[in-house]
Scaffold this motif. Structure first.
Motif, PDB file in Angstrom:
ATOM      1  N   MET A  65      59.234  39.099  40.602  1.00 26.05           N
ATOM      2  CA  MET A  65      58.065  38.265  40.463  1.00 26.05           C
ATOM      3  C   MET A  65      56.969  39.087  39.783  1.00 26.05           C
ATOM      4  O   MET A  65      56.573  40.139  40.265  1.00 26.05           O
ATOM      5  CB  MET A  65      57.616  37.785  41.840  1.00 26.05           C
ATOM      6  N   LYS A  66      56.476  38.616  38.655  1.00 32.33           N
ATOM      7  CA  LYS A  66      55.466  39.334  37.894  1.00 32.33           C
ATOM      8  C   LYS A  66      54.079  38.774  38.225  1.00 32.33           C
ATOM      9  O   LYS A  66      53.854  37.570  38.172  1.00 32.33           O
ATOM     10  CB  LYS A  66      55.757  39.187  36.407  1.00 32.33           C
ATOM     11  N   ILE A  67      53.186  39.669  38.592  1.00 30.51           N
ATOM     12  CA  ILE A  67      51.815  39.261  38.893  1.00 30.51           C
ATOM     13  C   ILE A  67      50.931  39.743  37.750  1.00 30.51           C
ATOM     14  O   ILE A  67      50.945  40.910  37.386  1.00 30.51           O
ATOM     15  CB  ILE A  67      51.343  39.859  40.225  1.00 30.51           C
ATOM     16  N   ASP A  68      50.165  38.838  37.218  1.00 26.66           N
ATOM     17  CA  ASP A  68      49.254  39.179  36.143  1.00 26.66           C
ATOM     18  C   ASP A  68      48.145  40.084  36.678  1.00 26.66           C
ATOM     19  O   ASP A  68      47.597  39.861  37.757  1.00 26.66           O
ATOM     20  CB  ASP A  68      48.669  37.898  35.569  1.00 26.66           C
ATOM     21  N   ILE A  69      47.800  41.118  35.930  1.00 27.30           N
ATOM     22  CA  ILE A  69      46.780  42.075  36.360  1.00 27.30           C
ATOM     23  C   ILE A  69      45.419  41.410  36.496  1.00 27.30           C
ATOM     24  O   ILE A  69      44.667  41.676  37.438  1.00 27.30           O
ATOM     25  CB  ILE A  69      46.721  43.267  35.382  1.00 27.30           C
ATOM     26  N   LEU A  70      45.102  40.493  35.615  1.00 24.55           N
ATOM     27  CA  LEU A  70      43.826  39.790  35.693  1.00 24.55           C
ATOM     28  C   LEU A  70      43.745  38.941  36.964  1.00 24.55           C
ATOM     29  O   LEU A  70      42.718  38.938  37.650  1.00 24.55           O
ATOM     30  CB  LEU A  70      43.616  38.920  34.445  1.00 24.55           C
ATOM     31  N   ALA A  71      44.843  38.246  37.283  1.00 26.56           N
ATOM     32  CA  ALA A  71      44.861  37.427  38.503  1.00 26.56           C
ATOM     33  C   ALA A  71      44.712  38.301  39.742  1.00 26.56           C
ATOM     34  O   ALA A  71      44.000  37.945  40.695  1.00 26.56           O
ATOM     35  CB  ALA A  71      46.150  36.621  38.569  1.00 26.56           C
ATOM     36  N   ALA A  72      45.363  39.456  39.759  1.00 25.81           N
ATOM     37  CA  ALA A  72      45.240  40.375  40.889  1.00 25.81           C
ATOM     38  C   ALA A  72      43.821  40.913  41.006  1.00 25.81           C
ATOM     39  O   ALA A  72      43.290  41.051  42.113  1.00 25.81           O
ATOM     40  CB  ALA A  72      46.238  41.512  40.746  1.00 25.81           C
ATOM     41  N   ALA A  73      43.189  41.223  39.874  1.00 22.71           N
ATOM     42  CA  ALA A  73      41.816  41.727  39.891  1.00 22.71           C
ATOM     43  C   ALA A  73      40.852  40.656  40.397  1.00 22.71           C
ATOM     44  O   ALA A  73      39.949  40.947  41.182  1.00 22.71           O
ATOM     45  CB  ALA A  73      41.413  42.203  38.507  1.00 22.71           C
ATOM     46  N   ILE A  74      41.047  39.420  39.959  1.00 22.42           N
ATOM     47  CA  ILE A  74      40.185  38.319  40.426  1.00 22.42           C
ATOM     48  C   ILE A  74      40.377  38.086  41.916  1.00 22.42           C
ATOM     49  O   ILE A  74      39.406  37.896  42.657  1.00 22.42           O
ATOM     50  CB  ILE A  74      40.466  37.041  39.606  1.00 22.42           C
ATOM     51  N   ALA A  75      41.623  38.123  42.390  1.00 25.50           N
ATOM     52  CA  ALA A  75      41.884  37.943  43.820  1.00 25.50           C
ATOM     53  C   ALA A  75      41.257  39.067  44.633  1.00 25.50           C
ATOM     54  O   ALA A  75      40.685  38.831  45.712  1.00 25.50           O
ATOM     55  CB  ALA A  75      43.386  37.869  44.064  1.00 25.50           C
ATOM     56  N   GLY A  76      41.333  40.284  44.140  1.00 28.66           N
ATOM     57  CA  GLY A  76      40.705  41.404  44.828  1.00 28.66           C
ATOM     58  C   GLY A  76      39.194  41.275  44.864  1.00 28.66           C
ATOM     59  O   GLY A  76      38.564  41.563  45.879  1.00 28.66           O
TER      60      GLY A  76
END
Length: 110
Positions: free
Chosen positions: A1-12
């Motif tokens: 499962m690939k998580i987009d870095i931008l999505a992870a940064a926004i979630a953080g």
């Protein structure tokens, strides 16, 4: 499962404003600006301190859970009985000794 870095940064970033983190923001800002030296170093030390505390708490909770895992059936029965007794106290259907045990403080209104 690939998580987009931008999505992870926004979630953080959004998790920074969660109800369990909001009370820490003033403490974090005070710690960050009261230390001399690099702000990056100060913020990393702050995060490291909280990380160590919660990792140790997690390890201790796991160890306690593994010690009592063999007694889970008995502990569930005891917890169920306590919950039923507390419910009877709340419904005022229990004997007086239970009321004194579960509600030890009596407030007198003048």
């Amino acid at each position: 499962m690939k998580i987009d870095i931008l999505a992870a940064a926004i979630a953080g970033f959004l998790s920074f404003f969660s109800p369990c983190i909001l009370p820490l923001i003033p403490v974090y800002i005070l710690y960050l600006f009261s230390q001399k030296g690099s702000k990056l170093k100060s913020s990393l030390l702050f995060v490291l301190g909280f990380s160590i505390v919660f990792v140790v708490l997690g390890v201790v909770a796991a160890a306690v859970g593994s010690v009592f895992s063999g007694y889970s059936f008995l502990l569930k029965k005891i917890a169920a009985m306590i919950i039923v007794l507390m419910g009877l106290v709340m419904l005022d259907l229990s004997p007086d000794f239970l009321k004194k045990f579960f509600i030890p403080i009596q407030v007198k209104v003048i």
